[in-house]
Structures are given as C-alpha cells and as structure tokens.
Design an enzyme around this catalytic site. Structure first.
Site, PDB file in Angstrom:
ATOM      1  N   GLU A 102      -2.904  -4.336  10.853  1.00  0.00           N
ATOM      2  CA  GLU A 102      -1.617  -4.964  11.194  1.00  0.00           C
ATOM      3  C   GLU A 102      -1.003  -4.291  12.424  1.00  0.00           C
ATOM      4  O   GLU A 102      -0.287  -4.929  13.194  1.00  0.00           O
ATOM      5  CB  GLU A 102      -0.660  -4.850  10.003  1.00  0.00           C
ATOM      6  CG  GLU A 102       0.697  -5.474  10.280  1.00  0.00           C
ATOM      7  CD  GLU A 102       1.618  -5.525   9.069  1.00  0.00           C
ATOM      8  OE1 GLU A 102       1.119  -5.624   7.931  1.00  0.00           O
ATOM      9  OE2 GLU A 102       2.840  -5.486   9.276  1.00  0.00           O
ATOM     10  N   GLU A 103      -1.287  -3.031  12.612  1.00  0.00           N
ATOM     11  CA  GLU A 103      -0.652  -2.284  13.695  1.00  0.00           C
ATOM     12  C   GLU A 103      -1.492  -2.205  14.968  1.00  0.00           C
ATOM     13  O   GLU A 103      -1.139  -1.468  15.894  1.00  0.00           O
ATOM     14  CB  GLU A 103      -0.282  -0.878  13.213  1.00  0.00           C
ATOM     15  CG  GLU A 103       0.579  -0.856  11.954  1.00  0.00           C
ATOM     16  CD  GLU A 103       1.860  -1.693  12.054  1.00  0.00           C
ATOM     17  OE1 GLU A 103       2.370  -1.903  13.168  1.00  0.00           O
ATOM     18  OE2 GLU A 103       2.327  -2.157  10.995  1.00  0.00           O
TER      19      GLU A 103
ATOM     20  N   ASP B 211      -3.734  -3.134   6.148  1.00  0.00           N
ATOM     21  CA  ASP B 211      -2.320  -2.964   6.459  1.00  0.00           C
ATOM     22  C   ASP B 211      -2.012  -1.528   6.058  1.00  0.00           C
ATOM     23  O   ASP B 211      -1.884  -1.232   4.869  1.00  0.00           O
ATOM     24  CB  ASP B 211      -1.456  -3.946   5.665  1.00  0.00           C
ATOM     25  CG  ASP B 211       0.021  -3.721   5.948  1.00  0.00           C
ATOM     26  OD1 ASP B 211       0.345  -2.799   6.713  1.00  0.00           O
ATOM     27  OD2 ASP B 211       0.850  -4.463   5.388  1.00  0.00           O
TER      28      ASP B 211
ATOM     29  N   GLU C 251      -3.665  -8.441   4.480  1.00  0.00           N
ATOM     30  CA  GLU C 251      -2.685  -8.317   3.398  1.00  0.00           C
ATOM     31  C   GLU C 251      -3.110  -9.187   2.211  1.00  0.00           C
ATOM     32  O   GLU C 251      -3.367  -8.692   1.113  1.00  0.00           O
ATOM     33  CB  GLU C 251      -1.286  -8.721   3.870  1.00  0.00           C
ATOM     34  CG  GLU C 251      -0.690  -7.746   4.877  1.00  0.00           C
ATOM     35  CD  GLU C 251       0.698  -8.143   5.365  1.00  0.00           C
ATOM     36  OE1 GLU C 251       1.537  -7.247   5.507  1.00  0.00           O
ATOM     37  OE2 GLU C 251       0.943  -9.341   5.646  1.00  0.00           O
TER      38      GLU C 251
ATOM     39  N   ASP D  11       4.891   3.365  10.355  1.00  0.00           N
ATOM     40  CA  ASP D  11       3.835   2.360  10.598  1.00  0.00           C
ATOM     41  C   ASP D  11       2.782   2.935  11.534  1.00  0.00           C
ATOM     42  O   ASP D  11       1.580   2.823  11.312  1.00  0.00           O
ATOM     43  CB  ASP D  11       4.417   1.102  11.261  1.00  0.00           C
ATOM     44  CG  ASP D  11       5.155   0.190  10.300  1.00  0.00           C
ATOM     45  OD1 ASP D  11       4.666  -0.010   9.178  1.00  0.00           O
ATOM     46  OD2 ASP D  11       6.221  -0.326  10.686  1.00  0.00           O
TER      47      ASP D  11
ATOM     48  N   LEU E 210       0.571   0.317   6.232  1.00  0.00           N
ATOM     49  CA  LEU E 210       1.849   0.581   5.554  1.00  0.00           C
ATOM     50  C   LEU E 210       2.518  -0.734   5.180  1.00  0.00           C
ATOM     51  O   LEU E 210       3.184  -1.362   6.000  1.00  0.00           O
ATOM     52  CB  LEU E 210       2.779   1.412   6.445  1.00  0.00           C
ATOM     53  CG  LEU E 210       3.942   2.037   5.675  1.00  0.00           C
ATOM     54  CD1 LEU E 210       3.459   3.128   4.736  1.00  0.00           C
ATOM     55  CD2 LEU E 210       4.987   2.605   6.624  1.00  0.00           C
ATOM     56  N   ASP E 211       2.316  -1.121   3.944  1.00  0.00           N
ATOM     57  CA  ASP E 211       2.940  -2.338   3.431  1.00  0.00           C
ATOM     58  C   ASP E 211       4.358  -2.008   2.956  1.00  0.00           C
ATOM     59  O   ASP E 211       4.573  -0.987   2.306  1.00  0.00           O
ATOM     60  CB  ASP E 211       2.101  -2.864   2.255  1.00  0.00           C
ATOM     61  CG  ASP E 211       2.801  -3.986   1.537  1.00  0.00           C
ATOM     62  OD1 ASP E 211       3.108  -5.000   2.182  1.00  0.00           O
ATOM     63  OD2 ASP E 211       3.075  -3.845   0.317  1.00  0.00           O
TER      64      ASP E 211
ATOM     65  N   ASP F  20       6.713  -7.602  14.573  1.00  0.00           N
ATOM     66  CA  ASP F  20       7.601  -6.747  13.772  1.00  0.00           C
ATOM     67  C   ASP F  20       7.924  -5.490  14.569  1.00  0.00           C
ATOM     68  O   ASP F  20       7.057  -4.932  15.234  1.00  0.00           O
ATOM     69  CB  ASP F  20       6.909  -6.281  12.467  1.00  0.00           C
ATOM     70  CG  ASP F  20       6.484  -7.436  11.575  1.00  0.00           C
ATOM     71  OD1 ASP F  20       7.125  -8.495  11.643  1.00  0.00           O
ATOM     72  OD2 ASP F  20       5.510  -7.264  10.820  1.00  0.00           O
TER      73      ASP F  20
HETATM   74  P1  AHM Z   1      11.071 -10.013   3.369  1.00  0.00           P
HETATM   75  O1  AHM Z   1      11.893  -8.874   3.869  1.00  0.00           O
HETATM   76  O2  AHM Z   1      11.077 -11.190   4.269  1.00  0.00           O
HETATM   77  O3  AHM Z   1      11.387 -10.366   1.949  1.00  0.00           O
HETATM   78  O4  AHM Z   1       9.554  -9.497   3.401  1.00  0.00           O
HETATM   79  C1  AHM Z   1       9.078  -8.602   2.457  1.00  0.00           C
HETATM   80  C2  AHM Z   1       7.596  -8.715   2.382  1.00  0.00           C
HETATM   81  C3  AHM Z   1       7.031  -7.805   1.335  1.00  0.00           C
HETATM   82  O5  AHM Z   1       6.822  -8.451   0.102  1.00  0.00           O
HETATM   83  C4  AHM Z   1       5.764  -7.337   2.010  1.00  0.00           C
HETATM   84  O6  AHM Z   1       5.327  -6.122   1.478  1.00  0.00           O
HETATM   85  C5  AHM Z   1       6.199  -7.194   3.440  1.00  0.00           C
HETATM   86  O7  AHM Z   1       7.052  -8.296   3.639  1.00  0.00           O
HETATM   87  C6  AHM Z   1       5.078  -7.231   4.448  1.00  0.00           C
HETATM   88  O8  AHM Z   1       5.548  -6.872   5.715  1.00  0.00           O
HETATM   89  P2  AHM Z   1       5.222  -5.407   6.306  1.00  0.00           P
HETATM   90  O9  AHM Z   1       3.723  -5.239   6.263  1.00  0.00           O
HETATM   91  O10 AHM Z   1       5.750  -5.453   7.694  1.00  0.00           O
HETATM   92  O11 AHM Z   1       5.896  -4.400   5.453  1.00  0.00           O
HETATM   93 MG    MG Z   2       2.232  -5.624   5.933  1.00  0.00          MG
END
Ligand code: AHM
Ligand code: MG
Length: 330
Positions: free
Chosen positions: A92-93, A113, A276, A69, A115-116, A63
């Site tokens: 995650e980071e 994680d 997560e 983040d 920053l979710d 990502d």
């Molecule tokens: P999407 O954009 O494919 O729908 O993904 C959204 C999902 C969320 O429900 C979740 O919080 C997030 O992806 C997790 O990714 P990150 O930790 O990079 O925010």
């Molecule tokens: Mg996440």
C-alpha cells in the site's frame, strides 16, 4: 498441537503445503513474523520516540501517510531483505511493485498492507499488518503484471493484529491458526488453533456515518440488522474499530460481518483488493467464513491494477449471504 508450540514449529509441521516446496513456507513466514515483532515494539514505543503523526507525503492511493506507515513499510521490506524466495513486493505504501530478489529461487510475491488502520496510530487503538503470498507464473525479470492474480491463487495469507496483545494469524491452505506474541520469550506461540468462523453472528462493522451515500440495498441491509426482532437476535450490535484487521478478527472468533461498500465518490469502495481484501478473504474462507464484493466471491476478482479498490463484505457465511441478497434486491 501442544501449548507452547511456536509459530516456526507449527509451520514446519504443516504437511499439506506444496509437497515439493518443503521449508519454503517457513522461510516466507519467518520474515513476516519478525516484522510483526519489530512493529509491535515500534507501535508500543511510538509516542515516546516521536513517531506519531503525519509523515508529510501521500501514498499511491492518495492517503496522507503517517510516520508509522512509512516505518512499517521499511520494517517489512527490511525483514525480507535476503529472503531469496521472494521476487518482489507490492505494498500500500509503494507506488510501484519493488524487486526484492533476482535469485533463481525467487518464486514468490508478497502483497502487503504494512499498517492497516492508520487513522488509529495516534489514539492507541488497534492496528494491523496484512500479507498475502502469490506464486510467480514465470521466472526472469519481474513485471508488475505478475501480481495481478485472483485471491484464489494465494498460497499463504494472514495478518498481524496489534491490539490488547499482538496476534499473528495465517493460513497456508489447511486451516487458520493464531499465535500470540509472548514478549518475554520473543516468540509467537500457538493460542488459537484451527480458528472456525461461526456460521452466523450478531455483530456488524461498518462506517455507518457514510450510510447516506450507500446504494439502496446496503441501506436496507443496515435497516434490517438494526431492526428489533428478538427471535433472530436483532438488533445486531455495532462494533467498528477503524482497523479492518481488528474487526475481521472479531468476526472470525465471534461471528458477524464487516462491510465497506461503494459510494458515489468511491465507486469501488475504499479498500484495496490485492493487499487488503484478497488476503483477508483467503483467511476468512479458510476459516469457514465468506468474503464478497457484495455481488460475488471476492476471491474470484481478477485485479487489473496493483492498487485497485473493491467493495467488500466479509465474515460469517450467513451474514455475508444476507448482505448479498439485499444488494441483489437493491
Ligand atoms: P473509514 O475511516 O473510512 O471508516 O476507513 C476505515 C477503514 C478500516 O476499516 C481499514 O482498516 C482502513 O480503512 C484501511 O485504510 P488504511 O490502510 O489507510 O488504514
Ligand atoms: Mg490499509
């Protein structure tokens, strides 16, 4: 417990938590809560402080990292600096697990994680922090394999939701409790005691824009929940914030299901198991809800790698069971 109960008072009153480890839960949750408070402030001020937008690098799972983040990861790590109970962090980071303390008290591991919902940073939509605490199986030099434990082994798990207010929700094996940040006094105050997830709900959360890629069982499940059938409360309502923590929080309070299935490009879905899905599955189950890969209990999955992904359906027991049934029928 009385209104006006702070998180720290509530934690110290948790009687069932490992009788031989009195005080340890408080020492582990306090840095997490502190990180939550700092993060709430950073998120609030980010647009004014030039902290929105991309940082420029990719994280371990590919990502593009947002500035927030990177900042969030630093805030969580800084908060645990000096916590002698914590041997290491998987985040995650961070591409690899990081050693935090080599003290002989360092019996715990943090999966986080920081920053979710990173795609929400620049549009003032909800964000979260997810955390899960595992115990080490042995002492001595920390190895990454020690993090590879089933979610059922988590001794404490929870999240902070930065939404219309900042809420910290945790479980340490005796129920799920929520605390709202009172910014005036700088404390998380008990606001949601003993959260019980309704047995069933009429809300679903999923990125339905991807439904053409889903396997037939999931597509049929979507057809089912969007079908008109007044007696069973269908069609269900779609609510999808882009932050799993926020969508799960809704499910826990009002009932419903969040799902992120696999697709041909992401054979194990998108979300990561260790930091997560497993902590949130632990919270959901403790609240009387359920969490599944779609083919079985998520908490039973043995991770093979720190950044392993998994498909997930999480929320009310009946909704998750129905999702599993559709998956099984294909
Ligand atoms: P999407 O954009 O494919 O729908 O993904 C959204 C999902 C969320 O429900 C979740 O919080 C997030 O992806 C997790 O990714 P990150 O930790 O990079 O925010
Ligand atoms: Mg996440």
């Amino acid at each position: 417990m009385a209104t006006g109960t702070t998180l720290s008072r509530h934690v110290s009153a948790e009687e069932d938590w490992r009788k031989d480890a009195a005080g340890e839960l408080a020492s582990l949750l306090e840095p997490m809560a502190f990180a939550g408070k700092i993060l709430a402030r950073e998120i609030d001020q980010a647009a004014l402080a030039g902290k929105l937008g991309l940082a420029g690098d990719q994280n371990a799972t590919g990502d593009m990292q947002k500035k927030l983040d990177v900042i969030s990861n630093e805030i969580v790590m800084d908060a645990f600096e000096g916590c002698s109970l914590l041997a290491g962090i998987a985040s995650e980071e961070l591409s690899e697990a990081v050693v935090m303390s080599t003290s002989e008290d360092a019996r715990y591991l943090l999966c986080t994680d920081p920053l979710d919902g990173s795609s929400n940073t620049d549009v003032n939509a909800p964000l979260g922090t997810i955390f899960g605490i595992l115990q080490r199986s042995r002492m001595g030099e920390l190895s990454a394999e020690e993090f590879l434990q089933k979610g059922s082994e988590l001794v404490c798990a929870g999240y902070v939701l930065y939404g219309t207010s900042t809420v910290l929700v945790y479980t340490a094996g005796s129920g799920v409790h929520g605390f709202t940040l009172d910014r005036g006094v700088g404390e998380f105050m008990l606001s949601h005691e003993d959260i019980r997830c309704p047995h069933k709900g009429t809300v679903y959360s999923a990125n339905v824009g991807r439904h053409n890629d889903w396997e037939p069982g999931v597509r049929k499940y979507l057809d089912h929940v969007t079908e008109k059938d007044k007696p069973s409360g269908r069609p269900h309502s779609l609510r999808y914030t882009g932050a799993l923590v926020a969508d799960l929080h809704r499910c826990l309070l009002d009932g419903g299901v969040y799902f992120y299935p696999a697709d041909p490009g992401n054979r194990n879905g998108k979300l990561r198991l260790l930091y997560e899905c497993a902590p949130l599955a632990c919270v959901a189950e403790q609240a009387g809800g359920a969490a599944s890969t779609g083919r079985g209990p998520l908490l039973d999955v043995m991770p093979e790698a720190i950044h392993q992904r998994t498909p997930i359906a999480i929320g009310s027991v009946e909704n998750v069971a129905l999702y599993e049934r559709f998956m099984a029928e294909g």
